[in-house]
Design a protein around this motif. Structure first.
Motif, mmCIF file in Angstrom:
data_model
loop_
_atom_site.group_PDB
_atom_site.id
_atom_site.type_symbol
_atom_site.label_atom_id
_atom_site.label_comp_id
_atom_site.label_asym_id
_atom_site.label_seq_id
_atom_site.Cartn_x
_atom_site.Cartn_y
_atom_site.Cartn_z
ATOM 1 N N ASN A 152 37.262 51.049 20.199
ATOM 2 C CA ASN A 152 35.833 51.160 19.884
ATOM 3 C C ASN A 152 35.164 52.082 20.897
ATOM 4 N N TYR A 153 33.941 52.540 20.543
ATOM 5 C CA TYR A 153 33.155 53.418 21.412
ATOM 6 C C TYR A 153 31.883 52.685 21.821
ATOM 7 N N ILE A 154 31.346 53.075 22.960
ATOM 8 C CA ILE A 154 30.128 52.472 23.486
ATOM 9 C C ILE A 154 29.104 53.573 23.749
ATOM 10 N N THR A 155 27.917 53.399 23.180
ATOM 11 C CA THR A 155 26.801 54.312 23.434
ATOM 12 C C THR A 155 25.601 53.478 23.891
ATOM 13 N N GLU A 156 24.469 54.124 24.074
ATOM 14 C CA GLU A 156 23.265 53.401 24.493
ATOM 15 C C GLU A 156 22.783 52.399 23.454
ATOM 16 N N THR A 157 23.203 52.567 22.211
ATOM 17 C CA THR A 157 22.681 51.715 21.139
ATOM 18 C C THR A 157 23.648 50.617 20.685
ATOM 19 N N SER A 158 24.959 50.737 21.007
ATOM 20 C CA SER A 158 25.909 49.741 20.510
ATOM 21 C C SER A 158 27.189 49.745 21.331
ATOM 22 N N ASN A 159 27.801 48.545 21.411
ATOM 23 C CA ASN A 159 29.106 48.402 22.053
ATOM 24 C C ASN A 159 30.244 48.395 21.040
ATOM 25 N N GLU A 160 29.918 48.558 19.760
ATOM 26 C CA GLU A 160 30.918 48.434 18.702
ATOM 27 C C GLU A 160 30.931 49.658 17.796
ATOM 28 N N VAL A 161 30.704 50.823 18.333
ATOM 29 C CA VAL A 161 30.666 52.049 17.518
ATOM 30 C C VAL A 161 32.093 52.404 17.074
ATOM 31 N N GLN A 162 32.267 52.624 15.785
ATOM 32 C CA GLN A 162 33.579 52.996 15.259
ATOM 33 C C GLN A 162 33.795 54.509 15.285
ATOM 34 N N ASN A 163 32.740 55.256 14.911
ATOM 35 C CA ASN A 163 32.818 56.722 14.933
ATOM 36 C C ASN A 163 31.520 57.251 15.522
ATOM 37 N N PRO A 164 31.550 57.766 16.754
ATOM 38 C CA PRO A 164 30.317 58.152 17.426
ATOM 39 C C PRO A 164 29.808 59.544 17.066
ATOM 40 N N VAL A 165 30.615 60.344 16.364
ATOM 41 C CA VAL A 165 30.232 61.734 16.093
ATOM 42 C C VAL A 165 28.919 61.786 15.318
ATOM 43 N N GLY A 166 27.975 62.565 15.835
ATOM 44 C CA GLY A 166 26.665 62.712 15.209
ATOM 45 C C GLY A 166 25.626 61.752 15.740
ATOM 46 N N GLN A 167 26.037 60.772 16.538
ATOM 47 C CA GLN A 167 25.089 59.793 17.068
ATOM 48 C C GLN A 167 24.481 60.298 18.383
ATOM 49 N N TYR A 168 23.292 59.761 18.678
ATOM 50 C CA TYR A 168 22.620 60.092 19.936
ATOM 51 C C TYR A 168 23.284 59.326 21.082
ATOM 52 N N ALA A 169 23.570 60.014 22.157
ATOM 53 C CA ALA A 169 24.106 59.382 23.363
ATOM 54 C C ALA A 169 24.065 60.385 24.499
ATOM 55 N N LYS A 170 23.812 59.889 25.673
ATOM 56 C CA LYS A 170 23.915 60.740 26.859
ATOM 57 C C LYS A 170 25.280 60.584 27.532
ATOM 58 N N ARG A 171 25.865 59.404 27.322
ATOM 59 C CA ARG A 171 27.197 59.154 27.851
ATOM 60 C C ARG A 171 27.981 58.341 26.828
ATOM 61 N N LEU A 172 29.209 58.764 26.589
ATOM 62 C CA LEU A 172 30.055 58.112 25.594
ATOM 63 C C LEU A 172 31.236 57.440 26.303
ATOM 64 N N GLN A 173 31.465 56.168 26.005
ATOM 65 C CA GLN A 173 32.619 55.447 26.521
ATOM 66 C C GLN A 173 33.548 55.069 25.373
ATOM 67 N N VAL A 174 34.840 55.006 25.662
ATOM 68 C CA VAL A 174 35.818 54.646 24.639
ATOM 69 C C VAL A 174 36.836 53.678 25.234
ATOM 70 N N SER A 175 37.257 52.726 24.422
ATOM 71 C CA SER A 175 38.357 51.837 24.774
ATOM 72 C C SER A 175 39.552 52.202 23.900
ATOM 73 N N VAL A 176 40.717 52.341 24.511
ATOM 74 C CA VAL A 176 41.917 52.742 23.767
ATOM 75 C C VAL A 176 43.082 51.826 24.126
ATOM 76 N N HIS A 177 44.001 51.714 23.188
ATOM 77 C CA HIS A 177 45.278 51.048 23.451
ATOM 78 C C HIS A 177 46.333 52.142 23.521
ATOM 79 N N VAL A 178 47.030 52.212 24.626
ATOM 80 C CA VAL A 178 47.990 53.288 24.878
ATOM 81 C C VAL A 178 49.398 52.712 24.939
#
Length: 462
Positions: A152-178
């Motif tokens: 999942n991705y984290i932006t200023e508006t949500s901790n459960e973003v599935q696809n952040p492309v096109g959304q407003y954010a100053k900083r983008l965080q991502v959780s990954v399984h490697v």
């Protein structure tokens, strides 16, 4: 050697050549400790799989998932590939190869990126993912990363973003399984495949636990939480999902061959006879045998000329040995899951969809009863309606089309789940590669256009 589509060569060859552009057909290779499976098929945009060819053969040169004899394994594969090409008329040069969990390392990591223009782009997303990969602690000399799965991705508006492309954010965080593959195993497999021809190669390596999960799990099960346990001849592959995210993945150096060896030692039998008894008369739990079965004894005639080698084995005793070994496997799975849960911030995981079993051992009669009565199911399965109703099922491949109902039934068995999943994984990887190539082409095209305009301006000015 098993050819799944009997008396149907003409139809398969016609399908193999008719209406397919180059690269449409995917090939999957599952090198197991008991069986080696080779499969060809097509996958559509819905994930539906059409199997176009299938062969399997007993393994040689493999033990507990590891390559123990390159020469022996190469002979088996050479024979299989030649028969496959002859029977199905495909130009087989590369394939998606499954890898067992005993040769992987996995972890969950986070990464972030600064969004340049406050609107997230693909480049911002890719930078966050690369930063997450850079935080992985695998030894670069021992492991190669084969899977980076976004959770999942984290932006200023949500901790459960599935696809952040096109959304407003100053900083983008991502959780990954490697997931990383031990390089020694990768090199051994590549060396085996090189014996088949100078241009034969593995197009990609895929963790068998993910392949089995893609084959049998539904999106609904992944959403509410499910544990996939794939038990093969020499390895156990586990993948745990919750909220549609792959939470944990790991493997064990155990499986059906260990059970066979235990039967052989307990009753003083050759391994081949122990395996035959396990398949023909084995039950995973003696508590669910009928009264007739409990009082039934199987006679092993012994070696010719050696009356002392004759054995009479009670089916309940046989089931007790199988039960003991399976219970141990499930306890090991529980310990590993608990270890991962203990390391999570929330220290909990929901498996409302229960457990799904695949692999050859999953076909053992009453295997679901064994897991139902272990602490594993009680600890992670949860309770519903005030009663213990842990869901446990033996998984069969979903979404098989384009072949007869009889062939679907043959291919949907638990032991072939990894092969079907490898085809789906190969399709997904191909789409990802095409997307990356498209982005590169657009970038290069933009650069060429800029340089062309700059060159024209310079000429005009000078």
């Amino acid at each position: 050697m098993l050819k799944i589509f009997r008396n149907d060569d003409k139809r398969q060859k016609s399908q193999g050549n008719q209406g397919m552009a180059a690269g449409d057909v995917l090939f999957a290779l599952d090198i197991g400790s008991s069986k080696i499976r080779l499969c060809a098929g097509q996958v559509d945009e819905r994930g539906m799989v059409t199997v176009l060819g299938y062969l399997e053969q007993y393994s040689q040169g493999v033990r507990h998932g590891a390559v123990t004899d390159i020469g022996e394994l190469s002979k088996v594969l050479t024979n299989m590939v030649e028969k496959f090409i002859s029977q199905y008329n495909f130009n087989l040069r590369n394939c998606v190869v499954g890898v067992p969990g005993c040769f992987i390392e996995s972890c969950n990591e986070q990464g972030s990126s600064t969004v340049q223009n406050s609107i997230v782009t693909e480049a911002d997303k890719d930078r966050a993912i690369e930063n997450a990969r850079a935080a992985v602690q695998f030894s670069e000399s021992e492991f190669d990363i084969i899977h980076t799965i976004q959770q999942n991705y984290i932006t200023e508006t949500s901790n459960e973003v599935q696809n952040p492309v096109g959304q407003y954010a100053k900083r983008l965080q991502v959780s990954v399984h490697v997931i990383g593959l031990r390089r020694a195993h990768e090199i051994n497999v590549r060396n085996v495949l090189s014996q088949l021809g100078a241009d034969f190669r593995a197009s990609s390596f895929v963790y068998s636990g993910i392949a089995a999960a893609d084959s049998v799990l539904t999106e609904g099960e992944k959403e509410i939480g499910v544990c996939l346990i794939d038990i093969g001849g020499g390895t156990v592959n586990v993948a745990v999902y919750d909220n549609k995210r792959l939470k944990f993945s790991f493997g064990l150096d155990d499986g059906g061959n260990t059970i066979t060896a235990s039967i052989a030692r307990t009753f003083g039998l050759p391994m081949s006879i122990a395996e035959e008894l396990k398949i023909k008369y084995g039950s995973a739990d003696p508590r669910y045998l009928t009264e007739t079965e409990i009082n039934t004894a199987v006679t092993y005639p012994g070696e010719p000329g050696n009356e002392g080698s004759r054995r009479e084995i009670n089916t309940a005793d046989l089931a007790s040995v199988i039960y003991s070994n399976l219970s141990n496997i499930f306890r090991l799975v529980e310990d590993r899951i608990q270890h991962f849960v203990d390391g999570m911030p929330e220290r909990s995981i929901n498996l409302a969809a229960g457990f799904v079993l695949t692999g050859g051992v999953a076909m053992t009669r009453n295997i679901d009863k064994v897991l139902l009565n272990t602490n594993t199911a009680q600890a992670f399965g949860g309770y519903q309606s005030g009663q213990n109703s842990v869901k446990i099922r033996v998984g069969t491949s979903r979404g098989l089309v384009g072949i007869s109902p009889a062939d679907v039934q043959k291919m949907a068995t638990p032991d072939r789940a990894v092969c079907i999943g490898l085809l789906r994984q190969g399709y997904s990887l191909r789409l990802h590669q095409q997307k990356e190539q498209s982005v590169r082409d657009e970038t290069e095209g933009g650069v060429r256009s800029f340089l062309s305009k700059l060159n024209s301006w310079v000429k005009n000015e000078l």
